[in-house]
Design a protein around this motif. Structure first.
Motif, short mmCIF file in Angstrom:
data_model
loop_
_atom_site.label_atom_id
_atom_site.label_comp_id
_atom_site.label_asym_id
_atom_site.label_seq_id
_atom_site.Cartn_x
_atom_site.Cartn_y
_atom_site.Cartn_z
N ALA A 13 -33.29 -10.32 37.81
CA ALA A 13 -33.52 -10.65 36.40
C ALA A 13 -33.09 -12.08 36.12
O ALA A 13 -33.76 -12.82 35.39
N GLY A 14 -31.97 -12.49 36.71
CA GLY A 14 -31.50 -13.87 36.53
C GLY A 14 -32.47 -14.88 37.11
O GLY A 14 -32.72 -15.93 36.50
N MET A 15 -33.03 -14.57 38.28
CA MET A 15 -33.99 -15.51 38.88
C MET A 15 -35.29 -15.56 38.08
O MET A 15 -35.91 -16.63 37.95
N THR A 16 -35.70 -14.42 37.52
CA THR A 16 -36.87 -14.42 36.64
C THR A 16 -36.62 -15.32 35.44
O THR A 16 -37.50 -16.10 35.03
N ALA A 17 -35.42 -15.25 34.90
CA ALA A 17 -35.06 -16.08 33.75
C ALA A 17 -35.07 -17.57 34.13
O ALA A 17 -35.49 -18.41 33.33
N ILE A 18 -34.60 -17.89 35.34
CA ILE A 18 -34.60 -19.29 35.78
C ILE A 18 -36.02 -19.84 35.80
O ILE A 18 -36.29 -20.95 35.32
N VAL A 19 -36.95 -19.08 36.37
CA VAL A 19 -38.34 -19.54 36.44
C VAL A 19 -38.93 -19.70 35.04
O VAL A 19 -39.62 -20.69 34.74
N LEU A 20 -38.66 -18.74 34.16
CA LEU A 20 -39.16 -18.84 32.78
C LEU A 20 -38.59 -20.07 32.09
O LEU A 20 -39.30 -20.75 31.33
N ALA B 214 -36.78 -16.49 28.57
CA ALA B 214 -35.68 -16.78 29.50
C ALA B 214 -34.38 -16.18 28.96
O ALA B 214 -33.62 -15.55 29.71
N HIS B 215 -34.11 -16.37 27.67
CA HIS B 215 -32.90 -15.79 27.05
C HIS B 215 -32.91 -14.27 27.21
O HIS B 215 -31.87 -13.66 27.54
N ALA B 216 -34.05 -13.64 26.96
CA ALA B 216 -34.13 -12.18 27.03
C ALA B 216 -33.84 -11.70 28.45
O ALA B 216 -33.11 -10.72 28.64
N TRP B 217 -34.38 -12.38 29.44
CA TRP B 217 -34.15 -11.97 30.83
C TRP B 217 -32.72 -12.25 31.27
O TRP B 217 -32.14 -11.49 32.05
N PHE B 218 -32.13 -13.33 30.78
CA PHE B 218 -30.72 -13.57 31.10
C PHE B 218 -29.83 -12.50 30.48
O PHE B 218 -28.83 -12.09 31.07
N HIS B 219 -30.20 -12.04 29.29
CA HIS B 219 -29.44 -10.95 28.66
C HIS B 219 -29.49 -9.70 29.53
O HIS B 219 -28.47 -9.03 29.75
N THR B 220 -30.69 -9.40 30.05
CA THR B 220 -30.84 -8.25 30.95
C THR B 220 -30.02 -8.46 32.22
O THR B 220 -29.37 -7.53 32.72
N ALA B 221 -30.04 -9.67 32.75
CA ALA B 221 -29.27 -9.98 33.96
C ALA B 221 -27.78 -9.76 33.72
O ALA B 221 -27.07 -9.21 34.58
N THR C 273 -18.00 -9.74 38.43
CA THR C 273 -17.73 -10.76 37.42
C THR C 273 -18.31 -12.11 37.83
O THR C 273 -18.68 -12.92 36.97
N GLY C 274 -18.39 -12.36 39.14
CA GLY C 274 -18.97 -13.61 39.59
C GLY C 274 -20.44 -13.71 39.22
O GLY C 274 -20.91 -14.76 38.75
N LEU C 275 -21.19 -12.62 39.44
CA LEU C 275 -22.60 -12.61 39.06
C LEU C 275 -22.76 -12.71 37.55
O LEU C 275 -23.66 -13.40 37.05
N HIS C 276 -21.88 -12.05 36.82
CA HIS C 276 -21.91 -12.11 35.35
C HIS C 276 -21.67 -13.54 34.87
O HIS C 276 -22.38 -14.06 34.00
N ALA C 277 -20.67 -14.21 35.46
CA ALA C 277 -20.37 -15.60 35.09
C ALA C 277 -21.54 -16.51 35.46
O ALA C 277 -21.88 -17.43 34.71
N TRP C 278 -22.15 -16.26 36.62
CA TRP C 278 -23.31 -17.06 37.04
C TRP C 278 -24.44 -16.93 36.03
O TRP C 278 -25.07 -17.93 35.65
N ALA C 279 -24.72 -15.71 35.59
CA ALA C 279 -25.80 -15.49 34.62
C ALA C 279 -25.52 -16.20 33.30
O ALA C 279 -26.43 -16.79 32.69
N LEU C 280 -24.27 -16.19 32.87
CA LEU C 280 -23.90 -16.90 31.64
C LEU C 280 -24.10 -18.41 31.78
O LEU C 280 -24.62 -19.07 30.88
N ALA C 281 -23.65 -18.96 32.92
CA ALA C 281 -23.79 -20.40 33.14
C ALA C 281 -25.25 -20.80 33.21
O ALA C 281 -25.68 -21.83 32.65
N ARG C 282 -26.05 -19.98 33.89
CA ARG C 282 -27.47 -20.27 33.97
C ARG C 282 -28.14 -20.15 32.60
O ARG C 282 -29.02 -20.94 32.24
N GLU C 283 -27.72 -19.15 31.83
CA GLU C 283 -28.30 -18.99 30.49
C GLU C 283 -27.96 -20.18 29.61
O GLU C 283 -28.76 -20.58 28.77
N ALA C 284 -26.77 -20.73 29.79
CA ALA C 284 -26.36 -21.90 29.00
C ALA C 284 -27.31 -23.07 29.17
O ALA C 284 -27.45 -23.92 28.28
N MET C 285 -27.99 -23.14 30.31
CA MET C 285 -28.91 -24.24 30.56
C MET C 285 -30.17 -24.15 29.71
O MET C 285 -30.86 -25.15 29.53
#
Length: 414
Positions: free
Chosen positions: A183-190, A199-206, A216-228
């Motif tokens: 889900a996070g990678m889908t959000a990155i492409v979007l 992208a926001h919606a998919w990051f929320h799912t991620a 927690t590492g994956l959760h933190a990664w998704a937050l950082a990526r969503e911030a972009m």
């Protein structure tokens, strides 16, 4: 004992017990008072089925309704409505009667059910999806973002049946971890395609999937990526908040997520005009970068390679007007890879052009940006690259010699 517990502890009338078990109410009442016994196999099976007592509790094989998750609920559930509470009362009564007989059977059944849930059945499908997520993690590899996106969405559709199938605790954790990654990678492409809403919606799912996986590492990664997403589409304050949440979740120990969070925070604070916070985040990102293990610094979407580090710092230092440091980090980003991705090369070039504009060379800035943006395939002249090039153009549009950049932007918009 069973009828007495059902009547006294669970509050079920003898009439309803009789109806559920195919017995006469008078017979149920006598049996509940200990007057008589049930000796035929057929009667025992009717009682087990009517009261939904697992077969092992009565010395029977597993009942048909135990083998199917879609079995119809027992008749008494429809009649009483609050069957879960009555089950709890029934169990409480059995345990209150002592740790023998029905109480012991209830304890054994609870333990066996938990052991069954914790057991890890064959997980060949999960191994396949874990390897699929790993493969996507290496990025575009020359593929157009739309091609990668379609592959991800199709794979999600194929993976969907796993979520409805019974899973052990361990397998469910693994499944949620894979879902969070994909889900996070889908959000990155979007995000790269410029669809920030999706992208926001998919990051929320991620983030939901990562939270359920307990990583927690994956959760933190998704937050950082969503911030972009808000960072690159005009909401730096929102981006800074998400990046700081990611930093808090990742903690202060070196990790790919922690380093990424600091780098994104540096960019967000710089874009929001908080110079001191931006420079402090740059320093922290550099400290973490120096302490990453080779695995943490792997060149994947989940790692934090040195090249990615310099791409982020290039943007932060460019916004801050630290052009000397920005030029150095841009050169280092290109030096670290013989063949950086098309998008990475374009973004670095546009950063360099922005630095040239800051240093009083708008015509050269327009030339560099126009060349970088114009050489991109059509599929890449959208979203992030166009946003960056357009931002630069707007800052120098009144200067002479910027027509080339205006023209390539106009062509991409047509």
């Amino acid at each position: 004992m069973v009828f007495e517990l059902a009547h006294e502890a669970a509050g079920i009338s003898y009439n309803k017990i009789a109806e559920a078990c195919g017995l006469k109410a008078e017979r149920v009442g006598k049996l509940a008072r200990g007057d008589g016994t049930v000796t035929t196999l057929a009667a025992i099976e009717r009682i087990a089925d009517g009261l939904r007592i697992p077969g092992r509790h009565l010395g029977l094989a597993a009942r048909p309704w135990e083998k199917s998750a879609s079995a119809s609920p027992p008749r008494m559930e429809h009649q009483n409505g609050d069957d879960p509470m009555k089950r709890r009362n029934l169990l409480r009564g059995a345990l209150a009667a002592g740790l023998t007989g029905a109480g012991a059977a209830a304890l054994t059944a609870a333990r066996q059910d938990l052991d069954s849930a914790l057991a890890d059945p064959p997980t060949a499908d999960l191994s396949y999806w874990e390897s699929t997520a790993e493969r996507y993690g290496y990025g575009y590899n020359g593929k157009a973002p739309t091609d990668v996106l379609s592959g991800l969405v199709l794979d999600f559709d194929d993976m969907k049946p796993l979520f409805g199938a019974p899973q052990s605790v361990k397998s469910r954790t693994r499944l949620c971890h894979v879902a969070g990654q994909m889900a996070g990678m889908t959000a990155i492409v979007l995000h790269d395609l410029g669809d920030h809403r999706e992208a926001h919606a998919w990051f929320h799912t991620a983030r939901r999937a990562a939270g359920e996986s307990g990583d927690t590492g994956l959760h933190a990664w998704a937050l950082a990526r969503e911030a972009m997403v808000p960072l690159n589409f005009g909401a730096p304050a929102v981006a800074a908040d998400l990046a700081e949440q990611s930093r808090s979740l990742a903690g202060g120990q070196p990790s790919a997520a922690a380093a990424l969070a600091c780098a994104v925070a540096a960019r967000a604070h710089a874009a929001h005009g908080n110079r001191d916070a931006a420079l402090a985040a740059v320093t922290e990102a550099e400290r973490l970068m120096d302490r990453l293990t080779p695995q943490q610094a792997a060149d994947t979407w989940f790692g934090y390679p040195e090249q990615k580090h310099h791409v982020h710092l290039s943007q932060a230092l460019t916004i801050l007007g630290e052009t000397a440091r920005a030029y150095a980090t841009q050169a280092r980003a290109l030096e670290l890879s013989r063949s950086p991705s098309l998008m990475t090369r374009a973004l670095i070039s546009i950063d360099r052009a922005t630095c040239l504009a800051h240093d009083g060379e708008p015509e050269e800035a327009a030339r560099v940006a126009a060349q970088a943006f114009g050489e991109l395939p059509t599929a890449y002249r959208t979203g992030l690259t166009r946003t960056r090039a357009l931002t630069l153009y707007r800052s120098i549009q009144t200067s002479p010699g910027v027509g080339q950049l205006r023209d390539v932007l106009a062509v991409s918009a047509a």
